[in-house]
Design a protein around this motif. Structure first.
Motif, PDB file in Angstrom:
ATOM      1  N   UNK A 421       0.825  -1.213   0.000  1.00  0.00           N
ATOM      2  CA  UNK A 421       0.000   0.000   0.000  1.00  0.00           C
ATOM      3  C   UNK A 421       0.857   1.259   0.000  1.00  0.00           C
ATOM      4  N   UNK A 422       2.181   1.082   0.052  1.00  0.00           N
ATOM      5  CA  UNK A 422       3.075   2.238   0.000  1.00  0.00           C
ATOM      6  C   UNK A 422       2.798   3.045  -1.257  1.00  0.00           C
ATOM      7  N   UNK A 456      12.994  16.995  -6.353  1.00  0.00           N
ATOM      8  CA  UNK A 456      11.887  16.076  -6.616  1.00  0.00           C
ATOM      9  C   UNK A 456      12.391  14.647  -6.797  1.00  0.00           C
ATOM     10  N   UNK A 457      13.528  14.508  -7.469  1.00  0.00           N
ATOM     11  CA  UNK A 457      14.095  13.176  -7.684  1.00  0.00           C
ATOM     12  C   UNK A 457      14.522  12.549  -6.365  1.00  0.00           C
ATOM     13  N   UNK A 462      13.713   8.684  -1.858  1.00  0.00           N
ATOM     14  CA  UNK A 462      13.383   8.426  -0.450  1.00  0.00           C
ATOM     15  C   UNK A 462      12.099   7.610  -0.336  1.00  0.00           C
ATOM     16  N   UNK A 463      11.106   7.908  -1.179  1.00  0.00           N
ATOM     17  CA  UNK A 463       9.861   7.141  -1.181  1.00  0.00           C
ATOM     18  C   UNK A 463      10.142   5.683  -1.539  1.00  0.00           C
ATOM     19  N   UNK A 470      11.892  -0.919   4.520  1.00  0.00           N
ATOM     20  CA  UNK A 470      11.124  -0.258   5.584  1.00  0.00           C
ATOM     21  C   UNK A 470      11.819  -0.246   6.943  1.00  0.00           C
ATOM     22  N   UNK A 471      12.743  -1.193   7.160  1.00  0.00           N
ATOM     23  CA  UNK A 471      13.418  -1.248   8.470  1.00  0.00           C
ATOM     24  C   UNK A 471      14.693  -0.436   8.494  1.00  0.00           C
TER      25      UNK A 471
END
Length: 472
Positions: A421-422, A456-457, A462-463, A470-471
């Motif tokens: 769902x990220x 923006x890049x 980072x996203x 995630x850890x």
């Protein structure tokens, strides 16, 4: 503003003695314009609370950090450059500025520089770095970090107001000074220098320092040189596998660009693959393809042979040979682990992971799919089937060519921390960093001093990191 509680300075490199470095002064620049500060990396060493002015004072003018190294140190080393030995290397446009302890795990971290001025090892160079070079280092290190590659991090880029003459980009061009964070700047070339000088005492001291400082859990275990070679072989095998799994071509795998902690660093003519191509090269001057994508494991193995040669006076050659001969098995195991992780899956067994890895590489080669697209579309395995089969690359997965890999993927479970769902997985295409994108990012900086596309890049990277690691 005070340093944060994570600030723990160190002076470990000084204990090696003056035979390993030259104290130097940083260049004085006409301007100091802060262009990039990596707050994530800074938090690991207690610098995240500095004001921008304080940041520039330490990472642009190089005022020593409190209780840290009293002066910058240009490190001494030799190395093979495209397999030609060069005894005139060493830090020619950088230095070791500071050392501190990582707030996460207590390991030693270095702040090294690039473009900080001339040193005794500059060999006639100006000791400077172009601003475009600094931007490229940011993009390479942040992208690799997000993909799970063991890499140095670009900590800071400060534009310095000088105009540089270069033969490989339009000149005059803007300049900068860069600081990077890495666990070690001790290279295979560091050992080569001492071996060439036949300085056994210093070589013994270096081996003991490295084991005590970087690998304390194995310090005192049998022969120190043998233990060191064993550790470095495993770490370098892992790094090579991570490069391959990321579709990354470093470009200049000289022996002075391989360090003992197995971290990727020093990003010059790097490239990411558009699609699988073992002959793909990053450097225009690599006309023989020595450091092509598919030859990177061979390149690091050649470098490990050079390290073994340096250690022969300190241990048994048969012990070194046994470890060296085991490199293919170590590399295969690391590659299998990388592919499982890149697909967001949980490992089953060595045999299953090997079969999954083999099927992945076969499909990448035969299909011609964009390298990163496969890993993005099928991240999480069967849980991403609907997303993959309804995305822009669905036609690659419709035929018999994909069937062997599909069957392997279906036999795996997704990693337990997977979160499809990220926001990253709501995209239709993955975040990539091909050369055309790098040029598009640079052009508005060069033409209008517009940094918005870079910002923006980096937000997209980072996203991606949050989604894939995630850890972290």
């Amino acid at each position: 503003m005070p340093f944060s509680a994570a600030y723990h300075p160190a002076r470990a490199h000084l204990t090696l003695g003056e035979a390993f470095y030259d104290p130097v002064e940083a260049a004085r620049f006409p301007a100091h314009i802060l262009r990039f500060r990596n707050q994530d990396a800074a938090a690991r060493i207690g610098l995240e609370t500095l004001t921008d002015a304080e940041w520039v004072e330490h990472l642009g003018r190089f005022v020593p950090l409190p209780d840290g190294l009293p002066t910058p140190l240009a490190l001494r080393y030799h190395g093979h450059q495209f397999r030609q030995y060069n005894p005139d290397l060493g830090d020619g446009r950088g230095f070791l500025f500071a050392q501190m302890r990582d707030a996460r795990d207590g390991r030693l971290l270095d702040i090294g520089t690039k473009g900080s001025g001339r040193t005794p090892w500059s060999r006639g160079g100006d000791g400077r770095l172009t601003l475009k070079g600094g931007v490229r280092e940011i993009l390479a290190s942040e992208m690799l970090d997000a993909l799970g590659v063991n890499t140095s991090r670009t900590l800071s880029v400060i534009e310095t107001g000088e105009r540089l003459q270069r033969g490989d980009e339009p000149s005059p061009t803007r300049s900068c000074v860069l600081a990077r964070l890495s666990h070690s700047h001790i290279r295979v070339g560091t050992f080569q220098r001492l071996a060439a000088l036949e300085d056994r005492a210093s070589l013994t001291r270096l081996v003991d320092y490295v084991m005590a400082t970087y690998f304390p859990d194995r310090h005192g275990e049998g022969n120190a040189a043998t233990a060191l070679f064993d550790i470095v072989c495993t770490r370098v095998a892992r790094l090579a596998a991570q490069w391959m799994g990321a579709g990354f071509v470093h470009g200049v795998l000289n022996t002075d660009n391989i360090n003992i902690t197995g971290e990727s660093f020093d990003y010059g003519p790097w490239r990411f693959l558009p699609r699988y191509d073992p002959s793909f090269v990053a450097a225009y001057f690599d006309q023989s393809g020595l450091y092509a994508f598919g030859r990177q494991p061979e390149a690091v193995l050649w470098t490990l042979a050079r390290l073994a040669e340096c250690l022969i006076p300190l241990t048994e050659i048969d012990d070194l040979q046994k470890i060296f001969d085991d490199f293919p098995d170590r590399y295969e195991m690391e590659m299998n682990n990388v592919i499982v992780k890149r697909l967001g899956l949980s490992s089953i067994s060595r045999n299953d992971d090997r079969d999954l890895s083999s099927a992945t590489w076969t499909f990448l080669e035969r299909s011609g799919i964009g390298f990163e697209n496969l890993f993005f579309d099928w991240y999480g395995g069967a849980q991403s089937r609907h997303r993959a089969l309804n995305g822009p690359n669905a036609h690659f997965y419709a035929g018999a060519e994909f069937e062997p890999l599909r069957q392997r993927i279906d036999g795996y479970s997704a990693r337990p921390d997977l979160d499809l769902s990220s926001p990253y997985f709501s995209r239709s295409v993955p975040c990539t960093m091909l050369i055309d994108a790098v040029e598009r990012i640079w052009q508005p900086i060069a033409d209008q001093d517009d940094w918005s596309m870079l910002d923006d890049t980096l937000a997209s990277i980072r996203e991606m990191k949050v989604a894939l690691l995630p850890a972290a």
